[in-house]
Design an enzyme around this catalytic site. Sequence first.
Site, PDB file in Angstrom:
ATOM      1  N   ARG A   1      51.180  24.592   6.273  1.00 35.93           N
ATOM      2  CA  ARG A   1      52.267  24.190   5.164  1.00 35.93           C
ATOM      3  C   ARG A   1      51.246  24.078   4.034  1.00 35.93           C
ATOM      4  NH1 ARG A   1      55.987  19.479   8.353  1.00 35.93           N
ATOM      5  NH2 ARG A   1      54.203  18.274   8.860  1.00 35.93           N
TER       6      ARG A   1
ATOM      7  N   ASP B   1      60.235  11.178  16.556  1.00 35.74           N
ATOM      8  CA  ASP B   1      60.464  10.882  15.152  1.00 35.74           C
ATOM      9  C   ASP B   1      60.907   9.361  14.714  1.00 35.74           C
ATOM     10  OD1 ASP B   1      60.483  13.832  14.170  1.00 35.74           O
ATOM     11  OD2 ASP B   1      62.304  14.080  15.408  1.00 35.74           O
TER      12      ASP B   1
ATOM     13  N   GLU C   1      48.420  22.033   3.512  1.00 37.82           N
ATOM     14  CA  GLU C   1      47.793  20.726   5.159  1.00 37.82           C
ATOM     15  C   GLU C   1      46.894  21.908   6.568  1.00 37.82           C
ATOM     16  OE1 GLU C   1      51.896  19.001   6.174  1.00 37.82           O
ATOM     17  OE2 GLU C   1      50.658  18.762   8.185  1.00 37.82           O
TER      18      GLU C   1
ATOM     19  N   ARG D   1      69.562  29.883  14.001  1.00 38.18           N
ATOM     20  CA  ARG D   1      71.606  29.133  14.391  1.00 38.18           C
ATOM     21  C   ARG D   1      71.923  30.622  13.973  1.00 38.18           C
ATOM     22  NH1 ARG D   1      70.420  25.020  10.786  1.00 38.18           N
ATOM     23  NH2 ARG D   1      69.656  23.423  11.947  1.00 38.18           N
TER      24      ARG D   1
ATOM     25  N   TYR E   1      55.779  11.750  21.140  1.00 34.75           N
ATOM     26  CA  TYR E   1      55.530  12.453  19.479  1.00 34.75           C
ATOM     27  C   TYR E   1      57.249  12.129  19.385  1.00 34.75           C
ATOM     28  CZ  TYR E   1      56.251  17.165  16.530  1.00 34.75           C
ATOM     29  OH  TYR E   1      55.801  18.053  16.197  1.00 34.75           O
TER      30      TYR E   1
ATOM     31  N   ARG F   1      46.080  15.551  17.648  1.00 36.89           N
ATOM     32  CA  ARG F   1      45.890  16.375  16.141  1.00 36.89           C
ATOM     33  C   ARG F   1      45.598  15.575  15.272  1.00 36.89           C
ATOM     34  NH1 ARG F   1      43.522  21.038  17.320  1.00 36.89           N
ATOM     35  NH2 ARG F   1      44.608  22.552  15.132  1.00 36.89           N
TER      36      ARG F   1
ATOM     37  N   ARG G   1      62.630  21.780  19.703  1.00 35.52           N
ATOM     38  CA  ARG G   1      62.850  21.095  18.347  1.00 35.52           C
ATOM     39  C   ARG G   1      63.111  21.738  17.559  1.00 35.52           C
ATOM     40  NH1 ARG G   1      59.871  16.380  16.792  1.00 35.52           N
ATOM     41  NH2 ARG G   1      60.079  16.657  14.781  1.00 35.52           N
TER      42      ARG G   1
HETATM   43  N1  UDP Z   1      56.418  25.870  14.069  1.00 32.49           N
HETATM   44  C1  UDP Z   1      56.380  26.933  14.440  1.00 32.49           C
HETATM   45  N2  UDP Z   1      56.046  27.843  13.027  1.00 32.49           N
HETATM   46  C2  UDP Z   1      57.250  26.930  12.080  1.00 32.49           C
HETATM   47  C3  UDP Z   1      57.656  25.215  12.584  1.00 32.49           C
HETATM   48  C4  UDP Z   1      56.986  24.767  13.615  1.00 32.49           C
HETATM   49  O1  UDP Z   1      55.530  27.967  14.950  1.00 32.49           O
HETATM   50  O2  UDP Z   1      57.210  27.564  10.827  1.00 32.49           O
HETATM   51  C5  UDP Z   1      56.560  24.913  15.739  1.00 32.49           C
HETATM   52  C6  UDP Z   1      55.046  24.779  15.658  1.00 32.49           C
HETATM   53  O3  UDP Z   1      54.587  25.195  16.701  1.00 32.49           O
HETATM   54  C7  UDP Z   1      55.653  22.630  15.191  1.00 32.49           C
HETATM   55  C8  UDP Z   1      56.488  22.557  16.181  1.00 32.49           C
HETATM   56  O4  UDP Z   1      57.640  24.009  15.950  1.00 32.49           O
HETATM   57  O5  UDP Z   1      54.630  22.034  16.489  1.00 32.49           O
HETATM   58  C9  UDP Z   1      57.325  22.017  15.226  1.00 32.49           C
HETATM   59  O6  UDP Z   1      57.849  22.051  14.236  1.00 32.49           O
HETATM   60  P1  UDP Z   1      57.938  20.821  13.553  1.00 32.49           P
HETATM   61  O7  UDP Z   1      58.872  21.101  11.250  1.00 32.49           O
HETATM   62  O8  UDP Z   1      59.142  19.712  14.406  1.00 32.49           O
HETATM   63  O9  UDP Z   1      57.212  20.169  13.317  1.00 32.49           O
HETATM   64  P2  UDP Z   1      56.424  18.750  12.616  1.00 32.49           P
HETATM   65  O10 UDP Z   1      57.626  19.031  10.671  1.00 32.49           O
HETATM   66  O11 UDP Z   1      56.935  17.729  13.634  1.00 32.49           O
HETATM   67  O12 UDP Z   1      55.242  19.445  12.592  1.00 32.49           O
END
Ligand code: UDP
Length: 383
Positions: free
Chosen positions: A279, A350, A300, A177, A348, A249, A173
């Site tokens: 976060r 979007d 969170e 870059r 999962y 989860r 996901r």
């Molecule tokens: N992830 C990570 N570090 C970060 C952000 C995301 O390791 O700082 C990993 C984590 O396992 C997460 C996955 O990447 O479940 C997908 O991230 P995304 O931001 O898409 O998660 P969402 O916002 O859907 O919770």
Amino acid sequence: MAEKFLMVGAGLSGAVIGRELAQAGHEVEIVDTRNHIAGNCHTERDDETGVMVHVYGPHIFHTDDAEVWSYVNGFETFMPFKNRVKTTSGGQVYSLPVNLHTINQFFGKTFRPEEARAFIEAQADKSITDPQTFEEQALRFVGKDLYEAFFKGYTQKQWGCSPTELPASILKRLPVRFNYDDNYFFHKFQGMPENGYTRMVERILDHPNITVKLGVHFDRSQAVDFAHVFYSGPLDGYFAYELGRLGYRTLDFERFTYEGDYQGCAVMNYGDFSVPYTRITEHKHFSPWEEQAKSVCYREFSRSCEPDDVPYYPIRMVKEKALLADYAARAERESRVTFVGRLGTYRYLDMDVTIREALDTARLYLSKKEQGIKMPTFVHSPI
Ligand code: UDP
């Protein structure tokens, strides 16, 4: 001839399918166990601060699907919004997704794009040719140092298990870059509903053929009154968890307020495992066109979902997949019900994909009806 339909769940799937069927002249009843519509993208103004809050955590609308973008814009004005996520790791703040700025700051370099690409390629573990797990995917594409700083601890907190047990698809996901583009998403269209997602869903549901009943628990015996049921609740919940529970989860939010601007951005991730939360979301930054003196933030925390908790992320590991296959087989034996959305198909999803699938499901139903063909139990397979 007009028929009567039941949508179980007033989230995006139920609202969009319901609207399509209502517009085709049918009667639609929508029930939801919660006391609000819009499912997990529900937004609400915070009484104390006046800030529009994403009650179930951050939801940013992004898509490449022009029809879905035009669909949502038909119900609510979308304001320009770019998701620029930051992460705190090892006492420093970096930009996500991993980009040239992150790489240069982390390694103390001034690389140009091609130099950074070669440098990261040298860090990568090239012995991994076909990455299967989250960890293998990370080691193969960003190497050990970036993996440990940004992904390992966060992922362990988010999923409650080692990244060696998670599928590579979760990391896929996130892009890496080799330029300074720090837009978290790479989609053509991105924005935030001016008055929140709940207002948007309210307008989708605003049709004379649609009735919404909140605080109503569905049980299978109610289906007899309807031509067809579109079920967006948990797949295992439909069968009263008879075979056991599919793992999810859930999230806990610790709310706090602040006078002014707490962190200067909407989402700050915490990469270190020693910080217990994943976060902090500062909601007013999701509505940069508004002005509020006070701020409201959510810390969170992720944990395993218990029976009375709100399910968020389907876990989909080996154990869950076996149980999922059993529930899916059982669902296939049902008639006049179609399982839809994140919970109904245990995926999962979007928001834009949810809407796309809902539009396709409603259209499929209407065309099958015309041809006298039976509607499938799953339009989008959970397996
Ligand atoms: N992830 C990570 N570090 C970060 C952000 C995301 O390791 O700082 C990993 C984590 O396992 C997460 C996955 O990447 O479940 C997908 O991230 P995304 O931001 O898409 O998660 P969402 O916002 O859907 O919770």
